[in-house]
Scaffold this motif. Structure first.
Motif, PDB file in Angstrom:
ATOM      1  N   GLY A   1       0.829  -1.306  -0.098  1.00 26.30           N
ATOM      2  CA  GLY A   1      -0.053   0.007  -0.038  1.00 26.30           C
ATOM      3  C   GLY A   1       0.802   1.249  -0.110  1.00 26.30           C
ATOM      4  N   GLU A   2       0.032   2.360   0.060  1.00 23.04           N
ATOM      5  CA  GLU A   2       0.782   3.715   0.206  1.00 23.04           C
ATOM      6  C   GLU A   2       1.913   3.784   1.189  1.00 23.04           C
ATOM      7  N   LYS A   3       2.902   4.381   0.714  1.00 25.68           N
ATOM      8  CA  LYS A   3       4.176   4.514   1.538  1.00 25.68           C
ATOM      9  C   LYS A   3       4.848   3.385   2.144  1.00 25.68           C
ATOM     10  N   GLY A   4       4.430   2.358   1.413  1.00 22.97           N
ATOM     11  CA  GLY A   4       5.065   1.003   1.494  1.00 22.97           C
ATOM     12  C   GLY A   4       4.618  -0.074   2.713  1.00 22.97           C
TER      13      GLY A   4
ATOM     14  N   ALA B   1       7.526  -1.237   4.701  1.00 21.91           N
ATOM     15  CA  ALA B   1       8.543  -1.258   3.858  1.00 21.91           C
ATOM     16  C   ALA B   1       9.416  -0.046   4.041  1.00 21.91           C
ATOM     17  N   SER B   2      10.615   0.111   3.571  1.00 19.94           N
ATOM     18  CA  SER B   2      11.416   1.398   3.789  1.00 19.94           C
ATOM     19  C   SER B   2      10.993   2.390   2.725  1.00 19.94           C
ATOM     20  N   SER B   3      10.430   2.153   1.693  1.00 16.51           N
ATOM     21  CA  SER B   3       9.687   3.229   0.893  1.00 16.51           C
ATOM     22  C   SER B   3       8.499   2.597  -0.102  1.00 16.51           C
ATOM     23  N   GLU B   4       7.920   3.301  -0.782  1.00 15.31           N
ATOM     24  CA  GLU B   4       7.088   3.004  -1.884  1.00 15.31           C
ATOM     25  C   GLU B   4       7.442   1.748  -2.437  1.00 15.31           C
ATOM     26  N   VAL B   5       6.367   0.794  -2.758  1.00 14.95           N
ATOM     27  CA  VAL B   5       6.695  -0.405  -3.506  1.00 14.95           C
ATOM     28  C   VAL B   5       5.432  -0.629  -4.846  1.00 14.95           C
TER      29      VAL B   5
ATOM     30  N   VAL C   1       5.507 -14.438  -2.925  1.00 16.75           N
ATOM     31  CA  VAL C   1       5.097 -15.170  -1.477  1.00 16.75           C
ATOM     32  C   VAL C   1       5.377 -16.942  -2.001  1.00 16.75           C
ATOM     33  N   GLY C   2       6.273 -17.505  -0.948  1.00 17.29           N
ATOM     34  CA  GLY C   2       6.466 -18.783  -1.067  1.00 17.29           C
ATOM     35  C   GLY C   2       7.599 -19.199  -0.028  1.00 17.29           C
ATOM     36  N   GLN C   3       7.766 -20.424   0.130  1.00 13.90           N
ATOM     37  CA  GLN C   3       8.614 -20.990   1.149  1.00 13.90           C
ATOM     38  C   GLN C   3       8.701 -20.381   2.347  1.00 13.90           C
ATOM     39  N   GLY C   4       7.625 -19.904   2.848  1.00 13.96           N
ATOM     40  CA  GLY C   4       7.662 -19.130   4.254  1.00 13.96           C
ATOM     41  C   GLY C   4       7.929 -17.788   4.413  1.00 13.96           C
ATOM     42  N   VAL C   5       8.043 -17.150   3.217  1.00 18.38           N
ATOM     43  CA  VAL C   5       8.490 -15.457   3.078  1.00 18.38           C
ATOM     44  C   VAL C   5       7.590 -14.956   2.002  1.00 18.38           C
ATOM     45  N   VAL C   6       7.490 -13.647   2.287  1.00 20.48           N
ATOM     46  CA  VAL C   6       6.947 -12.550   1.609  1.00 20.48           C
ATOM     47  C   VAL C   6       7.975 -11.678   1.169  1.00 20.48           C
ATOM     48  N   ILE C   7       8.368 -11.396   0.026  1.00 15.32           N
ATOM     49  CA  ILE C   7       9.409 -10.509  -0.313  1.00 15.32           C
ATOM     50  C   ILE C   7       8.978  -9.439  -1.199  1.00 15.32           C
ATOM     51  N   VAL C   8       9.405  -8.127  -0.866  1.00 15.22           N
ATOM     52  CA  VAL C   8       9.063  -7.058  -1.733  1.00 15.22           C
ATOM     53  C   VAL C   8      10.205  -6.178  -2.108  1.00 15.22           C
ATOM     54  N   ARG C   9      10.396  -5.465  -3.290  1.00 11.80           N
ATOM     55  CA  ARG C   9      11.376  -4.524  -3.622  1.00 11.80           C
ATOM     56  C   ARG C   9      10.596  -3.156  -3.742  1.00 11.80           C
ATOM     57  N   SER C  10      11.184  -2.206  -2.813  1.00 15.64           N
ATOM     58  CA  SER C  10      10.889  -0.949  -2.770  1.00 15.64           C
ATOM     59  C   SER C  10      11.677  -0.086  -3.607  1.00 15.64           C
ATOM     60  N   ILE C  11      11.172   1.179  -3.897  1.00 15.02           N
ATOM     61  CA  ILE C  11      11.809   2.106  -5.107  1.00 15.02           C
ATOM     62  C   ILE C  11      13.002   2.493  -4.486  1.00 15.02           C
ATOM     63  N   ASP C  12      13.464   2.499  -3.333  1.00 15.44           N
ATOM     64  CA  ASP C  12      14.908   2.630  -3.057  1.00 15.44           C
ATOM     65  C   ASP C  12      15.897   1.600  -3.316  1.00 15.44           C
ATOM     66  N   ASN C  13      15.314   0.497  -3.923  1.00 13.69           N
ATOM     67  CA  ASN C  13      16.023  -0.642  -4.504  1.00 13.69           C
ATOM     68  C   ASN C  13      16.454  -1.632  -3.023  1.00 13.69           C
ATOM     69  N   ARG C  14      15.701  -1.483  -2.327  1.00 14.71           N
ATOM     70  CA  ARG C  14      16.029  -2.393  -1.136  1.00 14.71           C
ATOM     71  C   ARG C  14      15.007  -3.622  -1.193  1.00 14.71           C
ATOM     72  N   ILE C  15      15.521  -4.823  -1.157  1.00 18.54           N
ATOM     73  CA  ILE C  15      14.655  -6.134  -1.176  1.00 18.54           C
ATOM     74  C   ILE C  15      14.542  -6.711   0.272  1.00 18.54           C
ATOM     75  N   THR C  16      13.471  -6.773   0.712  1.00 18.91           N
ATOM     76  CA  THR C  16      13.231  -7.209   2.026  1.00 18.91           C
ATOM     77  C   THR C  16      12.345  -8.596   1.839  1.00 18.91           C
ATOM     78  N   ALA C  17      12.806  -9.420   2.759  1.00 21.29           N
ATOM     79  CA  ALA C  17      11.987 -10.760   3.284  1.00 21.29           C
ATOM     80  C   ALA C  17      11.236 -10.544   4.475  1.00 21.29           C
ATOM     81  N   PHE C  18       9.830 -10.920   4.744  1.00 19.04           N
ATOM     82  CA  PHE C  18       9.385 -10.888   5.767  1.00 19.04           C
ATOM     83  C   PHE C  18       8.810 -12.464   6.052  1.00 19.04           C
ATOM     84  N   ASP C  19       8.687 -12.709   7.424  1.00 16.96           N
ATOM     85  CA  ASP C  19       7.989 -13.970   7.689  1.00 16.96           C
ATOM     86  C   ASP C  19       6.749 -14.188   7.121  1.00 16.96           C
ATOM     87  N   ALA C  20       6.212 -15.193   6.442  1.00 11.31           N
ATOM     88  CA  ALA C  20       4.951 -15.237   6.064  1.00 11.31           C
ATOM     89  C   ALA C  20       3.740 -15.296   7.090  1.00 11.31           C
ATOM     90  N   GLU C  21       4.123 -15.825   8.171  1.00 15.87           N
ATOM     91  CA  GLU C  21       3.256 -16.210   9.403  1.00 15.87           C
ATOM     92  C   GLU C  21       3.049 -14.947  10.228  1.00 15.87           C
TER      93      GLU C  21
END
Length: 390
Positions: free
Chosen positions: A124-127, A144-148, A154-174
């Protein structure tokens, strides 16, 4: 590669975001960046032809407008999930299109949906990242660190996003706890598009601004390999844009990607070794099936390449400068959407025009997806349509 504890470059990122919107307009419209009087490359008019393919609209649904963003649906389990800028998240039966549930996220959304059939994620808005279960119940939300602008994977127990500051972050799916974060440097100028990600059991393959494709280990974010898809060239910043476009396409042994002002290429998933590559420029991306790779170049030409060697099987330029989506295989045809909401069906054998259907008249920008025997397109006005062809 820069870890989260190292300093980012906010001024460079801000400049890239501001300038990228201007560059994206030029690419997607097929117009000169500095001309306000006329189109240098007007879209090709649609030519009447005898329909030679039986197509079927399997179902349609309405989810809501995309506004200035791109919303790609996702097929997971027996369902298609779609989202809209106003925060609507929709689950549909993939076969019948019957609405299973419709909910409103806590904030307006900025990208499509990610799901593995158990967890459904949106941004959503502002990441803000939100995850739901398959009944539509909110599981967690994190920042997240910035807008996405790219859909989560989603898979293997993680949710992964890449924000526009070029940061890739994995969150625990649970529970949404952060597993790892990687920060990559940003070029001075990028397209304001949504380079995507794709995942297998061990890695996430991330398309990056600057023409790079990287494979990161799911367990810790460590780089397994990184390759050049489009190497920035030229004397001006506009000439040096070489961002990877669309979503990388993943096969059993290879992953393929295409860059704007770069090349189209397939790489070995284990080590990143180049299987084949060709000079090419696309602002929308590519798809593949068991034998072929399909892409639309930045001039509106559609090409089918052999999957193993990259040989061009056919090229169709009848849809020039119509801002095409990546083409996708369906039955005996290849389907591609355009800026007026038309979906064109081309022969998989020789690229000849076989059929055409209209949707709601709004642009189709997002990469279409395969859903069982159908392909699914989502328009900017919010129509989600499943199509089949003989």
């Amino acid at each position: 590669m820069v870890r989260e504890s190292q300093m980012a470059f906010p001024h460079a990122a801000s400049l890239a975001v501001k300038l990228s919107a201007l560059a994206a307009v030029a690419v997607l419209s097929g117009c000169s960046l500095f001309s306000s009087k006329k189109e240098v490359n007007p879209p090709a008019p649609l030519v009447e032809f005898k329909q030679a393919l039986k197509t079927q609209t399997v179902w349609t649904a309405s989810v809501g407008k995309a506004d200035v963003f791109q919303f790609t649906p996702v097929y997971a389990g027996d369902s298609v999930y779609a989202a809209a800028a106003n925060g609507t998240l929709l689950r549909l039966n993939a076969v019948t299109g019957k609405e299973i549930w419709r909910i409103k996220a806590a904030t307006p959304l900025t990208a499509g949906v990610g799901s593995d059939g158990a967890t459904v994620a949106v941004v959503g808005e502002k990441g803000q990242v939100q995850a739901f279960d398959t009944s539509g119940k909110l599981l967690w939300k994190v920042q997240a660190s910035s807008e996405v602008l790219s859909a989560p994977v989603v898979g293997q127990g993680v949710v992964i996003v890449r924000s526009i500051d070029n940061r890739i972050t994995a969150f625990d799916a649970e529970n949404g706890s952060r597993r790892w974060t990687i920060l990559r440097p940003l070029p001075t100028l990028t397209l304001r598009t949504s380079p995507g990600m794709v995942m297998d059991a061990q890695s996430v393959y991330v398309a990056l601004p600057g023409g790079r494709l990287t494979a990161l280990a799911l367990n810790n974010g460590g780089a397994r390999w990184e390759v050049v898809v489009g190497d920035p060239r030229g004397t001006t910043e506009l000439e040096r844009i070489a961002d990877v476009s669309g979503v990388p396409a993943l096969g059993v042994r290879d992953v393929c990607a295409v860059a704007y002002q770069g090349r189209i290429a397939c790489f070995d998933i284990n080590n990143g070794n180049l299987r084949w590559g060709k000079a090419y420029s696309s602002a929308s991306g590519l798809t593949l099936d068991g034998q072929y790779v399909f892409s639309a170049d930045d001039k509106g030409g559609v090409t089918e390449f052999t999957r193993d060697t990259g040989v061009s099987v056919w090229y169709n330029n009848k849809l020039a400068y119509r801002s095409l989506t990546p083409p996708i295989a369906v039955g005996k045809a290849v389907a591609v959407g355009d800026y007026q909401g038309y979906i064109h069906f081309l022969s998989r054998d020789d690229g000849a025009m076989l059929a055409r259907i209209s949707t709601d008249g709004s642009p189709i920008l997002a990469t279409p997806i395969a859903a069982g025997q159908s392909v699914v397109f989502q328009t900017q006005a919010g129509t989600v349509v499943a199509l089949a062809a003989e």
